[in-house]
Motif scaffolding. Sequence first.
Motif, mmCIF file in Angstrom:
data_model
loop_
_atom_site.group_PDB
_atom_site.id
_atom_site.type_symbol
_atom_site.label_atom_id
_atom_site.label_comp_id
_atom_site.label_asym_id
_atom_site.label_seq_id
_atom_site.Cartn_x
_atom_site.Cartn_y
_atom_site.Cartn_z
ATOM 1 N N PHE A 31 75.573 115.932 11.727
ATOM 2 C CA PHE A 31 74.969 117.259 11.797
ATOM 3 C C PHE A 31 73.454 117.277 11.984
ATOM 4 N N ILE A 32 72.789 116.161 11.796
ATOM 5 C CA ILE A 32 71.330 116.191 11.914
ATOM 6 C C ILE A 32 70.855 115.296 13.058
ATOM 7 N N SER A 33 71.024 113.992 12.930
ATOM 8 C CA SER A 33 70.438 113.085 13.921
ATOM 9 C C SER A 33 71.013 113.278 15.321
ATOM 10 N N SER A 34 72.304 113.552 15.421
ATOM 11 C CA SER A 34 72.900 113.741 16.752
ATOM 12 C C SER A 34 72.282 114.933 17.475
ATOM 13 N N PHE A 35 72.062 116.023 16.761
ATOM 14 C CA PHE A 35 71.472 117.206 17.395
ATOM 15 C C PHE A 35 69.995 116.997 17.718
ATOM 16 N N VAL A 36 69.276 116.332 16.819
ATOM 17 C CA VAL A 36 67.855 116.082 17.077
ATOM 18 C C VAL A 36 67.695 115.139 18.263
ATOM 19 N N MET A 37 68.429 114.036 18.260
ATOM 20 C CA MET A 37 68.314 113.087 19.370
ATOM 21 C C MET A 37 68.817 113.695 20.677
ATOM 22 N N GLY A 38 69.937 114.416 20.617
ATOM 23 C CA GLY A 38 70.512 114.993 21.828
ATOM 24 C C GLY A 38 69.614 116.006 22.500
ATOM 25 N N SER A 39 68.794 116.679 21.732
ATOM 26 C CA SER A 39 67.927 117.687 22.326
ATOM 27 C C SER A 39 66.531 117.155 22.658
ATOM 28 N N ASN A 40 66.202 115.922 22.234
ATOM 29 C CA ASN A 40 64.856 115.392 22.459
ATOM 30 C C ASN A 40 64.803 114.086 23.242
ATOM 31 N N LEU A 41 65.933 113.497 23.547
ATOM 32 C CA LEU A 41 65.956 112.235 24.277
ATOM 33 C C LEU A 41 66.688 112.416 25.602
ATOM 34 N N SER A 42 66.406 111.512 26.524
ATOM 35 C CA SER A 42 67.172 111.536 27.771
ATOM 36 C C SER A 42 68.622 111.194 27.459
ATOM 37 N N GLN A 43 69.498 111.607 28.329
ATOM 38 C CA GLN A 43 70.926 111.374 28.097
ATOM 39 C C GLN A 43 71.234 109.886 27.972
ATOM 40 N N HIS A 44 70.606 109.064 28.797
ATOM 41 C CA HIS A 44 70.878 107.630 28.737
ATOM 42 C C HIS A 44 70.311 107.000 27.473
ATOM 43 N N THR A 45 69.131 107.419 27.057
ATOM 44 C CA THR A 45 68.551 106.889 25.819
ATOM 45 C C THR A 45 69.411 107.301 24.629
ATOM 46 N N PHE A 46 69.811 108.565 24.602
ATOM 47 C CA PHE A 46 70.680 109.057 23.534
ATOM 48 C C PHE A 46 71.996 108.280 23.511
ATOM 49 N N GLY A 47 72.602 108.086 24.668
ATOM 50 C CA GLY A 47 73.853 107.333 24.749
ATOM 51 C C GLY A 47 73.686 105.886 24.311
ATOM 52 N N PHE A 48 72.561 105.272 24.697
ATOM 53 C CA PHE A 48 72.298 103.885 24.303
ATOM 54 C C PHE A 48 72.144 103.773 22.785
ATOM 55 N N ILE A 49 71.372 104.699 22.193
ATOM 56 C CA ILE A 49 71.182 104.678 20.737
ATOM 57 C C ILE A 49 72.520 104.880 20.032
ATOM 58 N N GLN A 50 73.311 105.826 20.521
ATOM 59 C CA GLN A 50 74.633 106.043 19.912
ATOM 60 C C GLN A 50 75.495 104.797 20.014
ATOM 61 N N SER A 51 75.476 104.130 21.160
ATOM 62 C CA SER A 51 76.322 102.944 21.330
ATOM 63 C C SER A 51 75.879 101.798 20.420
ATOM 64 N N CYS A 52 74.608 101.782 20.026
ATOM 65 C CA CYS A 52 74.120 100.767 19.081
ATOM 66 C C CYS A 52 74.349 101.190 17.636
ATOM 67 N N LEU A 53 74.178 102.474 17.357
ATOM 68 C CA LEU A 53 74.255 102.993 15.995
ATOM 69 C C LEU A 53 75.687 103.197 15.510
ATOM 70 N N PHE A 54 76.537 103.760 16.364
ATOM 71 C CA PHE A 54 77.879 104.152 15.921
ATOM 72 C C PHE A 54 78.761 103.004 15.442
ATOM 73 N N PRO A 55 78.721 101.815 16.049
ATOM 74 C CA PRO A 55 79.550 100.747 15.474
ATOM 75 C C PRO A 55 79.200 100.457 14.007
ATOM 76 N N TYR A 56 77.915 100.464 13.669
ATOM 77 C CA TYR A 56 77.516 100.266 12.267
ATOM 78 C C TYR A 56 77.978 101.440 11.411
ATOM 79 N N TYR A 57 77.762 102.632 11.910
ATOM 80 C CA TYR A 57 78.173 103.833 11.190
ATOM 81 C C TYR A 57 79.678 103.800 10.901
ATOM 82 N N PHE A 58 80.472 103.479 11.916
ATOM 83 C CA PHE A 58 81.926 103.450 11.743
ATOM 84 C C PHE A 58 82.367 102.302 10.830
#
Length: 187
Positions: A31-58
Amino acid sequence: MPTDADPSTIVKALHLVFLSTFWGMQIWVTFISSFVMGSNLSQHTFGFIQSCLFPYYFQIGSACAFINLTIFATCHPSEFLNEEETMQITVFFICVTAAALNAQWFGQVTSDIMAEMHLIEQSYGLGEDVGWFSDKSLIQLHTLDSNYRELTSKLSIYQTFSSLCNLCCIACNGLSLYYMAAHLSAL
């Protein structure tokens, strides 16, 4: 709980630490970081960060859910479970299952598909706009490139299942926190 001895304060604290850790991560990432990053980063940067962050999160979420289930099941032998405790152990089991599905399957497949899509977008010079739904050219790419269209469809399916698993875990942890709060003798 009609067992011989109540769990120690350390066991209760560990249970609370793992439950609150998973809950806090879920609220922050969903509810917080996804919306902040999604509205302030390029789509590719946001996708790259998610692909690095989400495996740890999960993985961390899956481990927290499993530890919570283990602690609760150890402290509540099946022969003594009442209806409320049976419901709680079921909620923990559902949370472990949903978290494991995200950690082992949906999260990784989503990241892999997104990486393929980014390669296609980069070959067309797209995906560097900042914010949600900012690049109208991606809609045109969807109609021009059949491989991209197929990947978009797959991504939508896997993101939906991943999101449902995540929301299921949020609901389960919310119910677990409610159960825990209802059984506090004092603050």
